[in-house]
Scaffold this motif. Structure first.
Motif, PDB file in Angstrom:
ATOM      1  N   LEU A 235       0.130   8.253  -4.402  1.00 56.06           N
ATOM      2  CA  LEU A 235      -1.147   7.970  -4.799  1.00 56.06           C
ATOM      3  C   LEU A 235      -1.714   9.032  -5.639  1.00 56.06           C
ATOM      4  N   PHE A 236      -2.381   8.412  -6.760  1.00 53.55           N
ATOM      5  CA  PHE A 236      -2.903   8.978  -7.732  1.00 53.55           C
ATOM      6  C   PHE A 236      -4.469   9.171  -7.947  1.00 53.55           C
ATOM      7  N   GLY A 237      -5.065  10.124  -8.142  1.00 49.61           N
ATOM      8  CA  GLY A 237      -6.453  10.009  -8.404  1.00 49.61           C
ATOM      9  C   GLY A 237      -7.255   9.851  -7.274  1.00 49.61           C
ATOM     10  N   ARG A 238      -6.951  10.047  -5.938  1.00 46.69           N
ATOM     11  CA  ARG A 238      -7.617   9.862  -4.728  1.00 46.69           C
ATOM     12  C   ARG A 238      -7.995  10.813  -3.765  1.00 46.69           C
ATOM     13  N   ASP A 239      -7.667  12.046  -4.417  1.00 48.89           N
ATOM     14  CA  ASP A 239      -8.166  13.427  -3.447  1.00 48.89           C
ATOM     15  C   ASP A 239      -9.315  13.348  -2.882  1.00 48.89           C
ATOM     16  N   GLU A 240     -10.562  13.044  -3.586  1.00 46.58           N
ATOM     17  CA  GLU A 240     -11.783  13.018  -3.193  1.00 46.58           C
ATOM     18  C   GLU A 240     -11.790  12.115  -1.968  1.00 46.58           C
ATOM     19  N   GLU A 241     -11.637  10.916  -2.117  1.00 48.29           N
ATOM     20  CA  GLU A 241     -11.600   9.792  -1.083  1.00 48.29           C
ATOM     21  C   GLU A 241     -10.654  10.292   0.185  1.00 48.29           C
ATOM     22  N   LEU A 242      -9.566  10.889  -0.238  1.00 50.81           N
ATOM     23  CA  LEU A 242      -8.700  11.268   0.936  1.00 50.81           C
ATOM     24  C   LEU A 242      -9.308  12.312   1.768  1.00 50.81           C
ATOM     25  N   GLY A 243     -10.054  13.441   1.147  1.00 47.74           N
ATOM     26  CA  GLY A 243     -10.948  14.645   1.625  1.00 47.74           C
ATOM     27  C   GLY A 243     -12.026  13.669   2.728  1.00 47.74           C
ATOM     28  N   ARG A 244     -12.551  12.880   1.959  1.00 49.71           N
ATOM     29  CA  ARG A 244     -13.892  12.261   2.802  1.00 49.71           C
ATOM     30  C   ARG A 244     -13.300  11.454   4.150  1.00 49.71           C
ATOM     31  N   ILE A 245     -12.117  11.048   3.946  1.00 52.42           N
ATOM     32  CA  ILE A 245     -11.491  10.279   5.101  1.00 52.42           C
ATOM     33  C   ILE A 245     -11.162  11.270   6.117  1.00 52.42           C
ATOM     34  N   SER A 246     -10.479  12.236   5.531  1.00 48.63           N
ATOM     35  CA  SER A 246     -10.117  13.336   6.524  1.00 48.63           C
ATOM     36  C   SER A 246     -11.238  13.717   7.252  1.00 48.63           C
ATOM     37  N   ASN A 247     -12.524  14.283   6.659  1.00 49.39           N
ATOM     38  CA  ASN A 247     -13.434  14.859   7.314  1.00 49.39           C
ATOM     39  C   ASN A 247     -13.953  14.023   8.470  1.00 49.39           C
ATOM     40  N   PHE A 248     -14.001  12.402   8.098  1.00 45.72           N
ATOM     41  CA  PHE A 248     -14.473  11.622   8.819  1.00 45.72           C
ATOM     42  C   PHE A 248     -13.600  11.577  10.271  1.00 45.72           C
ATOM     43  N   LEU A 249     -12.332  11.810   9.992  1.00 50.38           N
ATOM     44  CA  LEU A 249     -11.299  11.740  11.196  1.00 50.38           C
ATOM     45  C   LEU A 249     -11.499  13.026  11.872  1.00 50.38           C
ATOM     46  N   SER A 250     -11.839  14.069  11.480  1.00 51.76           N
ATOM     47  CA  SER A 250     -12.110  15.258  12.379  1.00 51.76           C
ATOM     48  C   SER A 250     -13.370  15.415  12.722  1.00 51.76           C
TER      49      SER A 250
ATOM     50  N   PRO B  32       0.695  -1.166  -0.085  1.00 47.16           N
ATOM     51  CA  PRO B  32       0.218  -0.152  -0.090  1.00 47.16           C
ATOM     52  C   PRO B  32       0.728   1.031  -0.142  1.00 47.16           C
ATOM     53  N   LYS B  33       0.278   2.335  -0.578  1.00 46.98           N
ATOM     54  CA  LYS B  33       0.899   3.753  -0.632  1.00 46.98           C
ATOM     55  C   LYS B  33       0.938   4.202   0.977  1.00 46.98           C
ATOM     56  N   GLU B  34       1.738   5.114   0.956  1.00 44.89           N
ATOM     57  CA  GLU B  34       1.866   5.606   2.476  1.00 44.89           C
ATOM     58  C   GLU B  34       1.644   7.242   2.345  1.00 44.89           C
ATOM     59  N   SER B  35       1.904   7.773   1.139  1.00 40.06           N
ATOM     60  CA  SER B  35       1.988   9.044   0.920  1.00 40.06           C
ATOM     61  C   SER B  35       1.429   9.572  -0.099  1.00 40.06           C
ATOM     62  N   ARG B  36       0.635  10.864  -0.148  1.00 32.67           N
ATOM     63  CA  ARG B  36      -0.236  11.093  -1.154  1.00 32.67           C
ATOM     64  C   ARG B  36       0.677  11.564  -2.357  1.00 32.67           C
TER      65      ARG B  36
END
Ligand SMILES: Nc1ncnc2c1ncn2[C@@H]1O[C@H](COP(=O)(O)OP(=O)(O)OP(=O)(O)O)[C@@H](O)[C@H]1O
Ligand SMILES: [Mg+2]
Length: 121
Positions: A14-29, A7-11
């Motif tokens: 990691l390609f094309g997953r900005d939207e998913e990263l944003g959603r997980i980040s919202n979840f975490l906060s 698995p990749k560890e840094s942005r």
């Protein structure tokens, strides 16, 4: 590394997953407690989770239950939890915090100068 099979560890990797990263980040906060990431094999589920967690700087313990394949025992599970907590203690410099928490938990022992957990059941 681009062609690393893990698995990749840094942005940056990691390609094309900005939207998913944003959603997980919202979840975490948020105060939500359960997040399900689903998709076909090798689509990048673990990668998006790890990148989001690394960016959050929240101390986390990642346990891959696939490691239980072939030995679905409590001993094996506790071994994984022990190893994970030991790693997180060192990585996030949480040795003292974990030591303090362990003191109030039945059957959890912290040994040695680092965090060496042995869970007795
Ligand atoms: N968006 C992406 N950018 C770069 N590499 C990716 C991407 N998605 C997946 N990969 C690569 O594909 C492989 C599988 O990724 P990963 O392990 O994150 O997938 P997974 O969905 O968790 O797999 P599994 O179903 O086996 O648990 C890894 O080599 C990973 O680095
Ligand atoms: Mg995975």
């Amino acid at each position: 590394m681009l062609f690393d099979p893990g698995p990749k560890e840094s942005r940056a990797d990691l390609f094309g997953r900005d939207e998913e990263l944003g959603r997980i980040s919202n979840f975490l906060s948020s105060s939500s407690r359960l997040l399900v990431i689903y998709g076909i094999r090798r689509i990048g589920k673990t990668s998006v989770l790890k990148v989001a967690l690394n960016e959050s700087r929240i101390p986390y313990c990642y346990i891959d239950a696939k490691a239980l394949e072939g030995d679905l025992s409590v001993r094996r599970l506790y071994g994984l939890v022990s190893r994970c907590l030991s790693e997180v203690a060192v990585r996030f410099r949480l040795e003292d915090v974990i030591r303090r928490i362990a003191r109030s938990l039945h059957g959890v022992h912290v040994l040695g100068s680092g965090v060496d957990l042995s869970i007795i059941y």
